[in-house]
Design a protein around this motif. Sequence first.
Motif, short mmCIF file in Angstrom:
data_model
loop_
_atom_site.label_atom_id
_atom_site.label_comp_id
_atom_site.label_asym_id
_atom_site.label_seq_id
_atom_site.Cartn_x
_atom_site.Cartn_y
_atom_site.Cartn_z
N PHE A 229 35.26 41.10 37.91
CA PHE A 229 36.41 40.53 37.21
C PHE A 229 37.08 39.47 38.08
O PHE A 229 37.50 38.41 37.58
CB PHE A 229 37.41 41.62 36.82
CG PHE A 229 37.15 42.23 35.48
CD1 PHE A 229 37.55 41.59 34.32
CD2 PHE A 229 36.47 43.43 35.37
CE1 PHE A 229 37.30 42.14 33.07
CE2 PHE A 229 36.21 44.01 34.14
CZ PHE A 229 36.62 43.36 32.98
N GLU A 230 37.22 39.72 39.36
CA GLU A 230 37.80 38.71 40.25
C GLU A 230 36.91 37.49 40.37
O GLU A 230 37.38 36.35 40.38
CB GLU A 230 38.06 39.32 41.63
CG GLU A 230 39.29 40.18 41.71
CD GLU A 230 39.58 40.66 43.12
OE1 GLU A 230 40.21 39.92 43.89
OE2 GLU A 230 39.14 41.79 43.44
N LEU A 231 35.60 37.72 40.48
CA LEU A 231 34.66 36.60 40.61
C LEU A 231 34.66 35.73 39.36
O LEU A 231 34.41 34.52 39.44
CB LEU A 231 33.25 37.13 40.87
CG LEU A 231 33.04 37.87 42.20
CD1 LEU A 231 31.62 38.45 42.26
CD2 LEU A 231 33.27 36.94 43.38
N ALA A 232 34.93 36.33 38.22
CA ALA A 232 34.91 35.59 36.95
C ALA A 232 36.27 35.01 36.58
O ALA A 232 36.42 34.44 35.49
CB ALA A 232 34.42 36.51 35.82
N ASP A 233 37.28 35.13 37.45
CA ASP A 233 38.63 34.66 37.13
C ASP A 233 38.60 33.20 36.69
O ASP A 233 38.09 32.33 37.39
CB ASP A 233 39.54 34.84 38.34
CG ASP A 233 41.01 34.63 38.00
OD1 ASP A 233 41.35 34.72 36.81
OD2 ASP A 233 41.79 34.38 38.94
N GLY A 234 39.16 32.93 35.53
CA GLY A 234 39.16 31.59 34.97
C GLY A 234 37.93 31.28 34.14
O GLY A 234 37.88 30.28 33.43
N GLY A 235 36.91 32.16 34.22
CA GLY A 235 35.66 31.92 33.52
C GLY A 235 35.34 33.01 32.52
O GLY A 235 36.22 33.55 31.85
N THR A 236 34.05 33.35 32.45
CA THR A 236 33.55 34.31 31.46
C THR A 236 32.81 35.43 32.17
O THR A 236 32.02 35.19 33.08
CB THR A 236 32.60 33.62 30.46
OG1 THR A 236 33.27 32.53 29.84
CG2 THR A 236 32.13 34.60 29.39
N LEU A 237 33.06 36.67 31.74
CA LEU A 237 32.34 37.84 32.25
C LEU A 237 31.49 38.39 31.12
O LEU A 237 32.00 38.74 30.06
CB LEU A 237 33.31 38.90 32.75
CG LEU A 237 32.69 40.22 33.22
CD1 LEU A 237 31.73 40.00 34.38
CD2 LEU A 237 33.77 41.24 33.60
#
Length: 462
Positions: A229-237
């Motif tokens: 979730f942190e790695l996808a911040d601003g994007g899509t998971l």
Amino acid sequence: MSAREVVLLADDEPLSREFLQEALQSFGCEVRAVADGAAAIAALGEQAFDLVVTDLRMPRHDGMAVLAAAKKADAGRPVVLVTAHGTMHTAVTAMRQGADDVLEKPVGLEDLELLLSRMRERRRLLRENGYLRREAAGGELVAASAAMRQVVALAERVAPSTATVLIHGETGTGKERIAARIHAASDRADRPFVKLNCAAIPEALLESELFGHEAGAFTGAKGRREGRFELADGGTLFLDEVGETSPAMQAKLLRVLQEGEFERVGGNRTIAVDVRVVAATNRDLRREVEAGRFRADLLYRLDVVPITVPPLRERPDDVLPLARHFARPGLLFAADAAAVLRVARWPGNVRELQNVVQRLGILCAGDVVDGALAAAHVAPVEGRPAVAASASATAPDEPIVALMARDPVEALIGKKLDDVERELVRRTLAHCGGNRTRTAEMLGIGVRTLFNRLQELQPCAP
């Protein structure tokens, strides 16, 4: 950078210019040297350069003007300023204007070698980053059938919104490709696309994978680790096989979907994120809810926009375009082989087709797969007669939507080689936004070679 970087060198002092030119050439660079800023700016419009090295103070436009022109033409191209008046103010101003480095005269060979080493490493990292981004987003999406075109149209319609999407479909139908298409068509396309297969992670580790953990949270947690979730911040998971999660994990997913926040495992600090979630499942989650194995409230949060990807057996028009897409270069399918592929059962869907096509490419003695070889490795549908070989089996596919892949060779047959090359260069240059350095990289040729091609193929020159 490539083995032979093309460098633009601008310096109004003859001795300094000659020294830098010879030094750059000794380090494997191809150098075009000019004596003032106006000549440098003119050269930028005539030729593609991998690196610009410019003196700060020059007649007819100074180094700052050259820097601005170079970055306007290609924001990613490194520009280095050289000055005999090196002050902290000069360096800070140059960096704010976009310079990648500032060297003070007299420039030492060690400084120049270190500069080139840093630029090459930066270029390598950018290439690697681009490759990893392409890998994360997945490959091309092939959709020739009407059913798949409807799926793609729905994915693109929902992409600009922030709605959570739940993709339904059997294993191997291409759910991940649809998720990647949603991300690519959204306003988050330049942000991370992070994937996690919930079925592939042990339950004990899934929480840490999703939300991260603090040092000492459990045995083996030696340091802090960011979750998906942190790695996808601003994007899509993309949460694949979300139906495999436990009720306890479903409760945690529900919270982050509702509140947009969570805590790392072993932590007490609340972390807020902006993540668009696209989930996928091969289970009937409504039946799972009835059986008490899946939370109804989580299903309602995930299933805002449902998209169903039909199995390959229900879209036979996709089989041949997919087979050609997966085939090794030069591999063709005879009419009887194409008929065998079209009537096969494909219980593993697109993933099985891909494996079979790769196997046929290895076992095929030449470049044409015949019906006998295909039949030996493909099981036909029970009770369904094999399709007789006909012209339609090898006829060109129906038009495919613009984003889809199709056999790139068929359309070229009968065209002159010069016309094919001209069109390839023109389209690649347009794809790269007119950036000749990136165009040369994509075509697998040197920048100078591309420049010569553009000169020879005048109709495609920008």
